[in-house]
Design a protein around this motif. Structure first.
Motif: not given
Length: 335
Positions: A120-121, A123-127, A130, A222
């Protein structure tokens, strides 16, 4: 109290003195206090009845049995060093093998959390935000530069002489590593403590802990630093994460004892299985202490990723062989 019951009590106490509580079956553990109380009542009645001198041998034997039973139940029958040595040589690894299914389940849940957080991270570093709170991130976030993330893996960790010194980030990693250790220890103890709630909170805690680790792995990967992160983490992380899984398994053991009490009442089964689960937690705390020592000494002095990974591999193999082989010379009374 009949003589066969005295003989049964004598046999249980003898095995308890020689091999410890792990040598007794669940039924014997439940019967021991009742047999002891009955023997004590019989001894009191014999003394009160004023037996003839010819009967004194039986009274003296019963008195000795009651005294031995008291010491076996209320006191340690072994020197502390011998008891501790037996715990690590036999009882701890044998308990881990006995609950291998729960250990595997805890490891699977943790691994699923790591994989989920990682994917999930990525795919979307902003996660990342969370899964990882600010205190745990300690400045290592998607907004950090690649150089800042790399520097965190190779600094010595000595406190800066000047708060404005460039070594301040290095010291921040020590605080971060200590935070991770404290966090994992808390998660482990919570897993055990919350096991009575059918084991459900245990699964949540393990999965959540995996999410955090997976998010960090994705962040470093990443930036092309994934292998170096694992090289930094695993030398102490193998022991630390294994300990978390053992605590999770202990919580599951407690949860299962409540949901599936078997022939005993739930309270009785909880008492029986709780002792076994406590052995897992006790051993896990030692593993965490060992991980902390390895983290504080080895990680600060060895920076080569290849050496770090080699040490992690040796540590993994060492624990695997220990749990598979240690204590097999002592027969399991439940087998």
């Amino acid at each position: 109290m009949s003589e066969p019951a005295w003989q049964e009590l004598d046999g249980i106490v003898e095995r308890l003195d020689r091999e410890g509580a792990a040598a007794l079956t669940a039924d014997e553990l439940l019967r021991l206090p009742n047999l002891y109380r009955s023997a004590g009542s019989a001894l009191a009645q014999a003394r009160a009845s004023g037996l003839d001198p010819g009967d004194r041998g039986g009274v003296d034997s019963l008195n000795a049995l009651v005294a031995r039973s008291y010491l076996a139940i209320h006191c340690s029958g072994r020197p502390s060093g011998e008891a501790l040595g037996r715990f690590f040589r036999v009882r701890f690894p044998r308990t881990v093998r006995r609950h291998a299914g729960f250990v595997a389940a805890a490891l699977l849940v943790l691994a699923l959390g790591i994989l989920t957080g990682w994917r999930l991270t990525l795919a979307d570093p902003e996660r990342f935000y969370s899964f990882v709170d600010e205190g745990m991130a300690n400045g290592r976030t998607p907004s950090s530069s690649t150089q800042e993330l790399r520097d965190a893996l190779y600094t010595t960790g000595d406190p800066p002489a000047d708060p404005g010194d460039s070594d301040e980030d290095a010291y921040g990693l020590v605080a971060f590593a200590s935070f991770l250790f404290t966090h994992n220890a808390q998660v482990g103890l919570l897993c055990f403590a919350l096991g009575f709630a059918a084991g459900v909170p245990v699964l949540f805690l393990l999965f959540s802990n995996g999410l955090i680790l997976g998010a960090f792995a994705a962040l470093y990967q990443s930036r092309g630093l994934g292998l170096e992160l694992w090289a930094w983490l695993l030398p102490h992380g193998v022991s630390e994460l294994a300990a978390v899984c053992l605590c999770g398994a202990a919580g599951m053991v407690v949860g299962a004892s409540v949901v599936f009490p078997g022939p005993h009442s739930r309270l009785q089964n909880l008492a029986i299985q709780g002792r076994s689960a406590a052995l897992l937690v006790l051993g896990a705390m030692f593993m965490m202490l060992l991980a902390g020592a390895l983290e504080g000494i080895f990680r600060q002095s060895v920076h080569d990723p290849a050496v770090r990974l080699a040490v992690a591999a040796v540590t993994f193999l060492g624990w695997l062989l220990y749990f598979l082989l240690a204590g097999r010379h002592a027969a399991d009374p439940r087998s």
